[in-house]
Write a protein that holds these residues in place. Structure first.
Motif, mmCIF file in Angstrom:
data_model
loop_
_atom_site.group_PDB
_atom_site.id
_atom_site.type_symbol
_atom_site.label_atom_id
_atom_site.label_comp_id
_atom_site.label_asym_id
_atom_site.label_seq_id
_atom_site.Cartn_x
_atom_site.Cartn_y
_atom_site.Cartn_z
ATOM 1 N N CYS A 305 8.826 -1.434 -2.785
ATOM 2 C CA CYS A 305 7.363 -1.684 -2.436
ATOM 3 C C CYS A 305 6.816 -0.910 -1.153
ATOM 4 O O CYS A 305 7.867 -0.872 -0.251
ATOM 5 C CB CYS A 305 7.503 -3.228 -1.855
ATOM 6 S SG CYS A 305 6.045 -3.692 -1.074
ATOM 7 N N PRO A 306 5.882 -0.318 -1.242
ATOM 8 C CA PRO A 306 5.552 0.649 -0.264
ATOM 9 C C PRO A 306 5.374 0.110 1.066
ATOM 10 O O PRO A 306 5.574 0.533 2.040
ATOM 11 C CB PRO A 306 4.224 1.451 -0.522
ATOM 12 C CG PRO A 306 3.659 0.517 -1.940
ATOM 13 C CD PRO A 306 4.847 -0.328 -2.527
ATOM 14 N N VAL A 307 4.717 -1.287 0.996
ATOM 15 C CA VAL A 307 4.249 -1.930 2.145
ATOM 16 C C VAL A 307 5.785 -2.459 2.844
ATOM 17 O O VAL A 307 5.698 -2.275 3.858
ATOM 18 C CB VAL A 307 3.591 -3.332 1.981
ATOM 19 C CG1 VAL A 307 3.267 -3.959 3.007
ATOM 20 C CG2 VAL A 307 1.925 -2.617 1.276
ATOM 21 N N PHE A 315 6.726 -8.761 5.972
ATOM 22 C CA PHE A 315 5.797 -8.812 4.691
ATOM 23 C C PHE A 315 6.619 -9.846 3.994
ATOM 24 O O PHE A 315 7.729 -9.509 3.348
ATOM 25 C CB PHE A 315 5.843 -7.544 4.142
ATOM 26 C CG PHE A 315 4.776 -7.589 2.965
ATOM 27 C CD1 PHE A 315 3.628 -8.377 2.615
ATOM 28 C CD2 PHE A 315 5.268 -6.868 1.570
ATOM 29 C CE1 PHE A 315 3.085 -8.731 1.688
ATOM 30 C CE2 PHE A 315 4.396 -6.655 0.542
ATOM 31 C CZ PHE A 315 3.448 -7.519 0.185
ATOM 32 N N GLY A 323 6.130 -9.148 -1.556
ATOM 33 C CA GLY A 323 5.095 -9.874 -2.334
ATOM 34 C C GLY A 323 5.281 -11.250 -3.048
ATOM 35 O O GLY A 323 4.721 -12.328 -2.980
ATOM 36 N N CYS A 346 -0.610 -6.534 0.808
ATOM 37 C CA CYS A 346 -0.159 -5.922 -0.367
ATOM 38 C C CYS A 346 -1.309 -4.816 -0.975
ATOM 39 O O CYS A 346 -2.313 -5.060 -0.668
ATOM 40 C CB CYS A 346 -0.308 -6.910 -1.462
ATOM 41 S SG CYS A 346 0.002 -6.434 -2.945
ATOM 42 N N THR A 347 -1.004 -3.722 -1.157
ATOM 43 C CA THR A 347 -1.808 -2.728 -1.690
ATOM 44 C C THR A 347 -2.006 -2.837 -3.398
ATOM 45 O O THR A 347 -3.196 -2.190 -3.881
ATOM 46 C CB THR A 347 -1.061 -1.271 -1.657
ATOM 47 O OG1 THR A 347 -0.002 -1.357 -2.465
ATOM 48 C CG2 THR A 347 -0.609 -1.071 -0.339
ATOM 49 N N CYS A 349 -0.622 -2.097 -5.684
ATOM 50 C CA CYS A 349 -0.029 -0.970 -6.285
ATOM 51 C C CYS A 349 0.734 -1.326 -7.845
ATOM 52 O O CYS A 349 0.676 -0.475 -8.735
ATOM 53 C CB CYS A 349 0.835 -0.061 -5.582
ATOM 54 S SG CYS A 349 2.540 -0.645 -5.478
ATOM 55 N N GLY A 350 1.312 -2.366 -7.882
ATOM 56 C CA GLY A 350 1.906 -3.175 -9.135
ATOM 57 C C GLY A 350 3.483 -2.309 -9.205
ATOM 58 O O GLY A 350 4.012 -2.625 -10.130
ATOM 59 N N LEU A 351 3.922 -1.557 -8.157
ATOM 60 C CA LEU A 351 5.472 -1.255 -8.317
ATOM 61 C C LEU A 351 6.437 -2.173 -8.406
ATOM 62 O O LEU A 351 7.363 -2.163 -8.878
ATOM 63 C CB LEU A 351 5.738 -0.086 -7.152
ATOM 64 C CG LEU A 351 5.031 1.008 -7.243
ATOM 65 C CD1 LEU A 351 5.274 1.986 -5.857
ATOM 66 C CD2 LEU A 351 5.743 2.138 -8.159
ATOM 67 N N CYS A 352 6.118 -3.340 -7.729
ATOM 68 C CA CYS A 352 7.112 -4.479 -7.947
ATOM 69 C C CYS A 352 7.282 -4.817 -9.208
ATOM 70 O O CYS A 352 8.222 -4.846 -9.781
ATOM 71 C CB CYS A 352 6.726 -5.574 -6.993
ATOM 72 S SG CYS A 352 4.813 -5.877 -7.135
ATOM 73 N N ASN A 363 1.325 -8.241 -8.153
ATOM 74 C CA ASN A 363 0.098 -7.865 -7.590
ATOM 75 C C ASN A 363 -0.888 -8.709 -8.240
ATOM 76 O O ASN A 363 -1.825 -9.072 -7.665
ATOM 77 C CB ASN A 363 0.053 -6.374 -8.131
ATOM 78 C CG ASN A 363 0.326 -5.832 -9.607
ATOM 79 O OD1 ASN A 363 1.335 -6.537 -10.146
ATOM 80 N ND2 ASN A 363 -0.385 -5.138 -10.247
HETATM 81 S S1 SF4 Z 1 1.849 -4.733 -5.701
HETATM 82 FE FE1 SF4 Z 1 3.886 -5.260 -5.309
HETATM 83 S S2 SF4 Z 1 5.072 -3.306 -4.609
HETATM 84 FE FE2 SF4 Z 1 2.733 -3.021 -4.415
HETATM 85 S S3 SF4 Z 1 2.261 -3.580 -2.423
HETATM 86 FE FE3 SF4 Z 1 1.971 -5.420 -3.488
HETATM 87 S S4 SF4 Z 1 3.952 -6.371 -3.312
HETATM 88 FE FE4 SF4 Z 1 4.241 -4.411 -2.586
#
Ligand code: SF4
Length: 397
Positions: A305-307, A315, A323, A346-347, A349-352, A363
């Motif tokens: 997760c970038p955040v 976070f 997240g 949270c951005t 972004c969906g990387l999680c 996300n």
């Molecule tokens: S979508 Fe998931 S990986 Fe992306 S910022 Fe939010 S919690 Fe982190």
């Protein structure tokens, strides 16, 4: 978190990523992932039957079982058990669920962490929230840890991992010499057999389970149909959490310690616990979104997760980091806690989701939660101002 702690945490995360890459992509892990996805889905869809079955199975095995609707219910049950044993010190294993119910702040007795990372954080006293479910002290470098250990244990170890480990181990074992109560969570629960599965590398859960009373607090989402299913879950968790195929130890507890070696008379407490008490915790889980309950606690979401990599454990909620922790806080606590845990950090972004073995769509869950949170008045003040401007001036400015 301090800048240096964030840097150390990111380095630790990079190590886990590179260690686990080849295992995660293997054909056997892909098959295991698919199997665990099916197990979790089936377990959710049949949760009432499995819950009733596991209670019967525990009773059949001589395990005492309690149900806690809330954290407070769980703490009340634990208080009662500790009073029965007149305990002044208890041995504790690492557990997100025990963090969730705030056990350490609640108990006024000496709760000794037996996991090295958790014990280091406990000795740190302040700013001691974990940063990863299986590597709680991944943000502290060896110099930080040496300082913490020397100061709190009044020893003089060098910045050497072996020396630190020996000093902490000696202190923990001395403190626990007369402890009669151990407490832990469980990684998975097998309903048919009435077995609890716990994984660890240090051997510390064996210490906890050898005390006279072993209390196990586990969320109702940990219940799966069979022991094979439970083992599949902990195996996948290990691969994604540590990059190893298996942990050094896997404890399967299916009853108290007993023997019938003398005239076939059944007696308890040979080496292990004379009583095993399981507290099945709801604490918002029966209200939670299905996918939130698929989590196996590997922590791979926060590693990517970038955040989380930028701000660390602010976070998330309590021991539930990133997240998915934010999402769970809505059910464990309320909308306000969810907002304050970082709902808008949270951005999206969906990387999680991409890196979650269970593909939990964190996300999407958070995006939906933002809409609901806005309806009940929890949204960033700047967003509110823009909304007011649009309704007054037909312009965000
Ligand atoms: S979508 Fe998931 S990986 Fe992306 S910022 Fe939010 S919690 Fe982190």
């Amino acid at each position: 978190m301090k800048k240096s702690e964030l840097e150390t945490m990111r380095k630790s995360f990079d190590t886990v990523k590179s260690r686990s890459n080849s295992i995660k992509d293997s054909e056997s892990t892909k098959r295991l992932t698919k199997r665990v996805q099916e197990i979790k889905k089936y377990s959710f869809e049949n949760k009432d039957e499995l819950f009733n079955q596991v209670i019967d199975s525990f009773k059949r095995n001589g395990i005492e079982v309690e149900f806690a609707k809330t954290s407070q219910d769980a703490l009340d049950i634990i208080d009662g058990l500790i009073d029965e044993y007149d305990a002044e010190v208890i041995a504790k294993a690492k557990s997100n669920t025990l963090g969730e119910i705030n056990l350490k702040n609640h108990l006024k007795i000496d709760v000794v962490e037996t996991d090295l990372g958790d014990r280091i954080l406990q000795l740190k006293k302040t700013d001691n929230k974990p940063v990863h479910p299986t590597g709680p002290a991944s943000h502290l470098n060896i110099e930080d840890i040496t300082g913490i250990v020397n100061e709190s244990l009044d020893v003089n170890v060098n910045p050497d991992a072996q020396e630190i480990m020996r000093a902490v181990r000696a202190d923990v074992l001395k403190r626990l010499e007369n402890a009669r109560v151990g407490i832990s969570g469980a990684n998975a629960i097998a309903s048919e057999e009435g077995s609890l599965v716990m994984v660890h590398n240090e051997g510390n859960i064996s210490i906890v389970s050898l005390k006279d009373l072993h209390i196990i607090v586990a969320g109702i989402d940990k219940i799966v149909p069979t022991l094979e299913d439970a083992i599949s879950i902990v195996k996948l968790e290990t691969i994604f959490a540590t990059g190893s195929y298996v942990t050094s130890y896997m404890n399967v507890i299916s009853g108290p310690s007993k023997t019938a070696d003398i005239e076939k008379k059944l007696i308890k407490n040979m080496y292990g616990a004379e009583r095993v008490v399981v507290i099945l915790l709801d604490n918002g889980r029966s209200e939670a979104i299905e996918e939130c309950l698929y989590c196996i606690g590997c922590g791979n979401c926060i590693v990517h997760c970038p955040v989380y990599n930028a701000v660390g454990n602010e976070f998330g909620f309590n021991n539930y980091l990133g997240g998915r922790g934010v999402a769970m806080s809505k059910f464990i606590e309320d909308d306000e806690t969810c907002f304050n845990s970082g709902l808008y950090m949270c951005t999206l972004c969906g990387l999680c989701t991409l890196n979650c073995p269970l593909s939990i769509p964190t996300n999407e869950i958070l995006e939906n939660m933002r809409k609901l949170s806005t309806d009940v008045g929890f949204y960033p003040r700047a967003h509110g101002k823009i909304k007011d401007n649009v309704s007054k001036n037909d312009s965000p400015y």
